[in-house]
Scaffold this motif. Structure first.
Motif, PDB file in Angstrom:
ATOM      1  N   GLU A  79       0.844  -1.181   0.000  1.00 44.49           N
ATOM      2  CA  GLU A  79       0.000   0.000   0.000  1.00 44.49           C
ATOM      3  C   GLU A  79       0.886   1.239   0.000  1.00 44.49           C
ATOM      4  N   THR A 136      -4.599   6.377  -0.566  1.00 41.61           N
ATOM      5  CA  THR A 136      -3.861   5.131  -0.427  1.00 41.61           C
ATOM      6  C   THR A 136      -4.152   4.269  -1.649  1.00 41.61           C
ATOM      7  N   HIS A 178       0.849   5.187   0.484  1.00 41.87           N
ATOM      8  CA  HIS A 178       0.046   6.286   1.036  1.00 41.87           C
ATOM      9  C   HIS A 178       0.729   7.606   0.716  1.00 41.87           C
TER      10      HIS A 178
END
Length: 121
Positions: A64, A75, A66
């Motif tokens: 992920e 995100t 962000h």
């Protein structure tokens, strides 16, 4: 690039000015809590890249990415088409904006083959 998921579809657009995240489907298909987000490259002040393992040996999983700009953020996960290219552009924004990256974020960028530069040491 698009991502299909349980909560709908989104389009991510990368331009010379910034990154946009837009729900696909118009107002009639609006997803609660999912709003369009636009971040200019120069406004980004937070970048992190996390790895979530699905195996003990960390041989499988997803990432992920962000991005934050003040109180706004987005995100993106690694199932997104073009994720590596998006991550590379975000790493460049981090360097351009003098954002200090955590050691795990640097390692995760490296695992994608994306170079990072920390201006502040």
């Amino acid at each position: 690039a698009e991502r299909a998921g349980d909560d709908g579809r989104v389009a991510v657009e990368i331009t010379g000015d910034g990154i946009s995240w837009v729900p696909v489907g118009g107002r009639s298909l609006r997803i609660p809590g999912l709003r369009p987000v636009r971040l200019s490259w120069g406004s980004i002040d937070k970048v992190s890249l996390r790895f979530f393992s699905t195996r003990r040996d960390r041989s499988e999983g997803w990432m992920e990415l962000h991005l934050g700009a003040g109180r706004r953020g987005v995100t993106l996960d690694s199932t997104l088409d073009g994720f590596r290219a998006i991550a590379a552009r975000c790493a460049r924004a981090a360097a351009e904006n003098n954002i200090r990256l955590s050691s795990s974020t640097v390692e995760n960028f490296q695992s994608l083959g994306v170079a990072t530069v920390n201006e502040r040491h």
